[in-house]
Design an enzyme around this catalytic site. Structure first.
Site, mmCIF file in Angstrom:
data_model
loop_
_atom_site.group_PDB
_atom_site.id
_atom_site.type_symbol
_atom_site.label_atom_id
_atom_site.label_comp_id
_atom_site.label_asym_id
_atom_site.label_seq_id
_atom_site.Cartn_x
_atom_site.Cartn_y
_atom_site.Cartn_z
ATOM 1 N N HIS A 16 -7.097 25.282 5.096
ATOM 2 C CA HIS A 16 -7.170 26.162 6.314
ATOM 3 C C HIS A 16 -5.983 25.321 7.137
ATOM 4 O O HIS A 16 -5.482 25.993 8.171
ATOM 5 C CB HIS A 16 -8.167 26.377 7.251
ATOM 6 N N ASP A 17 -5.974 23.912 6.865
ATOM 7 C CA ASP A 17 -4.992 23.204 7.514
ATOM 8 C C ASP A 17 -3.591 23.325 6.886
ATOM 9 O O ASP A 17 -2.623 23.268 7.489
ATOM 10 C CB ASP A 17 -5.363 21.755 7.456
ATOM 11 N N HIS A 48 -1.378 32.523 4.575
ATOM 12 C CA HIS A 48 -0.614 33.509 4.745
ATOM 13 C C HIS A 48 -0.907 34.494 5.800
ATOM 14 O O HIS A 48 -2.087 34.374 6.433
ATOM 15 C CB HIS A 48 -0.355 34.374 3.411
ATOM 16 N N ASP A 98 -2.006 17.880 9.426
ATOM 17 C CA ASP A 98 -2.066 17.654 10.880
ATOM 18 C C ASP A 98 -3.428 17.902 11.534
ATOM 19 O O ASP A 98 -3.375 17.900 13.016
ATOM 20 C CB ASP A 98 -0.726 18.238 11.655
ATOM 21 N N HIS A 120 -9.687 12.901 2.220
ATOM 22 C CA HIS A 120 -9.624 13.948 0.744
ATOM 23 C C HIS A 120 -8.734 13.244 -0.303
ATOM 24 O O HIS A 120 -9.358 13.364 -1.481
ATOM 25 C CB HIS A 120 -8.415 15.258 1.500
ATOM 26 N N HIS A 164 -12.818 29.990 -5.214
ATOM 27 C CA HIS A 164 -14.108 30.645 -4.654
ATOM 28 C C HIS A 164 -15.256 30.284 -5.659
ATOM 29 O O HIS A 164 -16.330 30.385 -4.956
ATOM 30 C CB HIS A 164 -13.627 31.991 -4.579
ATOM 31 N N ARG A 194 3.321 38.259 -5.031
ATOM 32 C CA ARG A 194 3.989 37.037 -4.544
ATOM 33 C C ARG A 194 4.993 36.377 -5.638
ATOM 34 O O ARG A 194 5.515 35.387 -5.555
ATOM 35 C CB ARG A 194 2.931 35.865 -3.966
#
Length: 647
Positions: free
Chosen positions: A172-173, A177, A237, A338, A409, A503
């Site tokens: 999510h950082d 899209h 960030d 991470h 997932h 895509r």
């Protein structure tokens, strides 16, 4: 060219020859792992990937700026989405030492690079990134039903559930899209077999929202692959907790001592979102559930603790300086966790632990780096943080292929057991539906946050493989989605297949070939366990009767592929990880040329050096000490405190 670069180029040439006969993960390593061929194959492989698997899309045709245009966006808390046509606001002196909310001016020569609403790049040449018909045979829903659906829960026993929540927190950082959520007329109907359970359910018909086309590309432009914009910044960030525009950021801030607002009734919880009850108020809340709430809350608490430390060390009370400096430190700490903790946990080979430590500290190791600082400009010898910035000839962005390999997932379970830190006889069982979306905050309040964290530490995520896709995601109502009656539901497994096709992600076999890996010739070669099922879905050639391996969708191939020893995911996915993981650090001046005391403060650099996931957890939830203290890796299963007492 420096001697270190010459050495790496020579190493890459040597291993290019070796890998024709033996893949890197089958080279010996158990004797002297720091000098093993397997370990030194990794930087050599990364060098080749940097040379041949980075492609810019920013140079593709762009239409002139329309006045007053505002692109559609997910309904986050920001007041107005960034305008991808407009240049960023003029340079200000503080841009030298602070991260802008929208990610601009990270690269001072190219201010828009990596900023909000940037185009995704590519890891493959443009001419091979050709969209396929998302509904071609086999249909996304057929693949979901016959290859993805969880038949029984397959656990990743070497990990705890934070390993699953963490990667969603990180993605999510990095990469989000923009789906076209405001125009239901654009939804694509998915063909269903007559015996599909969806046909007779309350959810029918099945529809998928396409990704919003890049509004900066001329319509009908034949040049290059399709491009799409990121709903956020590409930089590491912390924008998932800080937001990605100034207005959103101001709404989150306490406007005092640099801190982020907490709940007025409970100073250890985030405020409730004003428009979406049950969700926390934070920088991004797509796919919200208990795991995300825990990590968002934890690292907002950490931000506020860093503010207290900076104020105590330096006596400054300037709200902006404290906020911006604490943000730099907190984002770097998350990147470090991470790199040196999450990644070695999910890729459980000793050489990967050594390699990821070297990414951060260099091959001389953590203790030498802490005591003596950098001993070389080389990232291999002294680590990436503090080394020289390098885009490797291609403007920085994350890539469509990077997004494709991070579809993880299967990590998420459907069923959850919640334990108590104090009561050995307590056990509560809930489904994912009970702990997600608008039910998240009440569930955490009811169970108590320390018990939830403890339970996540004891539980296992799912293994990343076929037939392990969560049930709830195959009939999912996104909590952030604009409300409608009946609610819009999606089969996320079908959506994942649809996304890769629309895509222009190359099919699995082409994907491998473009990474200089051998193509698979049969379904059995890919994975004997799944060969018959793959053949029933993808079929045989009408011409010569051979397996239609070239039709395999990338996600199916990545989940079917037999992973290297102790790996949580496939070697093919790992190739994209190798190049993009270091690129997120190496292209960011706040991790390279500006990773220094003048920007972070010495206290800030010491905070990053001296802390990890365990210390962050225990700073804010000290009662967890008996469960987590002293573990080799806090993403491994924790101790059951009651069993330890009984023993």
């Amino acid at each position: 060219m420096r001697s270190s670069q010459i050495f790496i180029r020579s190493l890459a040439f040597m291993f290019r020859i070796i890998n024709r006969f033996v893949p890197w993960h089958k080279l010996p390593y158990r004797i002297l792992p720091r000098l093993s061929l397997r370990l030194w194959n990794l930087p050599a492989l990364r060098e080749d990937l940097r040379r041949w698997n980075l492609y810019d899309t920013g140079s593709l045709p762009t239409i002139p700026q329309p006045k007053g245009y505002t692109p559609p966006s997910l309904p986050t808390m920001r007041l107005q989405a960034p305008n991808p046509f407009e240049p960023p606001d003029p340079f200000k002196p503080e841009d030298l030492r602070y991260r802008r909310a929208d990610g601009s001016y990270n690269d001072l020569q190219s201010p828009s690079m990596g900023s909000a609403c940037s185009r995704y790049g590519r890891n493959f040449p443009h001419e091979v990134c050709v969209p396929r018909d998302p509904l071609e045979d086999p249909s996304p829903r057929e693949i979901s039903n016959r290859l993805m659906a969880r038949d029984s829960f397959k656990a990743a026993a070497s990990l705890n559930l934070f390993a699953a929540a963490w990667i969603q927190f990180m993605v999510h950082d990095w990469a989000r899209h923009v789906p076209d959520v405001f125009n239901p007329k654009n939804r694509v109907p998915i063909p269903l077999r007559s015996d599909d359970s969806w046909v007779k359910s309350e959810f029918a018909p099945m529809e998928i929202e396409p990704t919003l086309p890049d509004p900066t590309r001329p319509r009908g432009c034949p040049a290059g692959p399709p491009t799409f914009l990121c709903d956020g910044t590409f930089w590491w960030d912390g924008s998932e907790i800080y937001g990605n525009d100034k207005d959103a950021q101001l709404q989150l801030r306490a406007q005092m001592d640099g801190k982020i607002r907490m709940d007025s009734k409970d100073p250890k919880r985030l405020p409730e979102h004003p428009r979406l009850p049950g969700l926390d108020m934070t920088g991004f809340f797509g796919g919200w559930w208990m795991g995300l709430s825990l990590l968002h809350t934890l690292f907002v608490l950490e931000h506020n603790a860093i503010c207290d430390e900076l104020k105590a060390q330096y006596g400054w009370t300037d709200d902006e300086w404290l906020f911006q400096t604490a943000r730099l430190i907190n984002a770097a700490l998350m990147a470090k966790i991470h790199t040196v903790e999450w990644t070695p946990a999910i890729l459980g080979q000793p050489v990967l632990k050594i390699g990821m430590d070297a990414n951060w500290w260099g091959v001389f190791g953590e203790q030498i780096r802490k005591r003596l600082g950098r001993l070389s400009h080389s990232e291999e010898l002294s680590g990436i943080p503090g080394s020289e910035l390098d885009h490797h000839g291609v403007p920085f962005s994350l890539t469509e292929e990077f997004v494709a390999v991070y579809r993880l997932h299967p990590l998420i379970p459907d069923q959850y057991r919640f334990h108590s830190l104090t009561d050995p006889d307590h056990a509560r069982y809930l489904t994912f539906d009970d702990i997600q979306g608008t039910k998240t905050r009440d569930a955490i309040t009811d169970i108590r946050i320390e018990n939830v964290i403890y339970s996540f530490g004891l539980a296992h995520p799912g293994a990343i493989t076929l037939h392990n896709y969560p049930h709830f995601l195959r009939q999912y109502i996104p909590p952030e989605h604009p409300p409608q009656n009946p609610p819009f539901r999606m089969d996320v497994a079908s959506v994942d297949i649809f996304r890769d096709r629309e895509r222009g992600i190359p099919p699995y076999n082409t994907f491998r070939e473009l990474l200089r890996m051998p193509r698979v010739k049969t379904f059995k070669e890919l994975n004997p366990k799944w060969a018959d099922e793959l053949r029933r879905v993808y079929g045989r050639s009408d011409v010569d009767g051979t397996d239609n391996v070239d039709l395999i969708d990338p996600m199916v191939g990545l989940l079917a592929e037999e992973a290297p020893e102790s790996f949580g995911f496939s070697d093919t996915a790992f190739r994209i990880f190798i190049v993009m993981a270091s690129r997120r650090l190496k292209s960011d001046r706040f991790f390279t040329t500006d990773y220094r005391p003048e920007v972070y403060t010495q206290a800030g650099l010491d905070w990053i050096n001296d802390n990890g996931f365990e210390s962050v957890l225990l700073r804010h939830y000290p009662a967890l000490g008996p469960a987590v203290h002293g573990l080799a890796n806090p993403f491994h299963p924790w101790r059951n405190v009651h069993e330890a007492v009984a023993a």
